[in-house]
Design an enzyme around this catalytic site. Structure first.
Site, PDB file in Angstrom:
ATOM      1  N   ASP A 197       9.564 -57.982  11.331  1.00 11.72           N
ATOM      2  CA  ASP A 197       9.887 -59.121  11.803  1.00 11.72           C
ATOM      3  C   ASP A 197      11.286 -59.771  12.105  1.00 11.72           C
ATOM      4  OD1 ASP A 197       7.118 -58.732  12.060  1.00 11.72           O
ATOM      5  OD2 ASP A 197       6.803 -60.584  10.745  1.00 11.72           O
TER       6      ASP A 197
ATOM      7  N   LYS B  75       2.035 -58.103  16.062  1.00 11.22           N
ATOM      8  CA  LYS B  75       1.070 -58.505  15.065  1.00 11.22           C
ATOM      9  C   LYS B  75       1.042 -59.822  15.108  1.00 11.22           C
ATOM     10  CE  LYS B  75       4.070 -58.334  11.193  1.00 11.22           C
ATOM     11  NZ  LYS B  75       3.937 -59.981  10.638  1.00 11.22           N
TER      12      LYS B  75
ATOM     13  N   CYS C 191       5.496 -62.784   5.472  1.00 10.30           N
ATOM     14  CA  CYS C 191       5.357 -61.549   5.928  1.00 10.30           C
ATOM     15  C   CYS C 191       5.568 -60.513   4.951  1.00 10.30           C
ATOM     16  CB  CYS C 191       5.883 -61.305   7.300  1.00 10.30           C
ATOM     17  SG  CYS C 191       5.098 -62.406   8.443  1.00 10.30           S
TER      18      CYS C 191
END
Length: 207
Positions: free
Chosen positions: A23, A84, A119
């Site tokens: 990310d 996601k 995350c």
């Protein structure tokens, strides 16, 4: 016994490893502490995965709202780039891919990106639960809050992940100055990586 000792020591083999880039997206740029330095270290790791032919798996958290992976990172060689909404990178298509990368013998995941306490943290937990050995790259992982980052890194060590640095893991993967790819990897680390705020964290200041 030998396997448990190997896991505890954090040994890692190129042919049993994958790199996870988590990310590193455009909308995070102004919010993440030390983003530019984290990005510089991520570039080294992404390039290292290409040089060493280690599978690179990339996720993007809600890219419609947060943007794609930043353009400075060349992820063209990634074996998969996945959207996601779940915080963890361990989503169904990634789980399927993990069954086949490294010829089905994946053992080690080198993990880096943002955010460390969200995350990255959930990915560490999910991978450890599935029996993978996780190597979190401290100088390539950050959060908006350095307090959150610090306690996430401590938690990773406490639950059985290896917390290491970009240079340490790249040299560990090469393992020998006579390795045919040593000079290419050496080129990535000739200039020391930026400390990305880690030294003040270790010293207990600037949280």
């Amino acid at each position: 016994m030998a396997d448990s000792v190997r896991k505890r020591l954090g040994n890692i083999k190129t042919e049993e490893a994958a790199f996870f880039l988590c990310d590193v997206q455009e909308k995070f740029r102004p919010a993440i502490k030390h983003f530019d330095e984290i990005l510089e270290v991520c570039k080294r790791l992404v390039a290292g995965s290409k040089i060493l032919k280690i599978p690179l798996i990339v996720t993007e958290q809600y890219p419609k709202g947060l943007g794609k992976t930043v353009s400075e990172l060349d992820i063209s060689h990634a074996v998969g780039v996945f959207d996601k909404t779940k915080f963890s990178m361990v989503i169904p298509p990634v789980e399927e891919l993990l069954k086949t990368v490294c010829g089905g013998h994946l053992r080690h995941v080198v993990l880096f990106g943002i955010e460390a306490h969200v995350c990255i943290q959930q990915t560490v937990i999910d991978l450890l639960e599935r029996g993978y050995e996780v190597h979190v790259i401290a100088d390539a992982s950050s959060s908006r809050s350095q307090m959150d980052r610090l306690f996430a890194l401590q938690r990773f060590q406490n639950i059985g992940a290896t917390v290491t640095t970009s240079e340490a893991v790249l040299l560990q993967l090469v393992g020998d100055k006579d390795h045919p790819l040593f000079k290419e990897v050496q080129g990535l680390i000739k200039v020391s990586a930026p400390v990305s705020g880690l030294l003040p964290l270790i010293g207990g200041s600037n949280l």
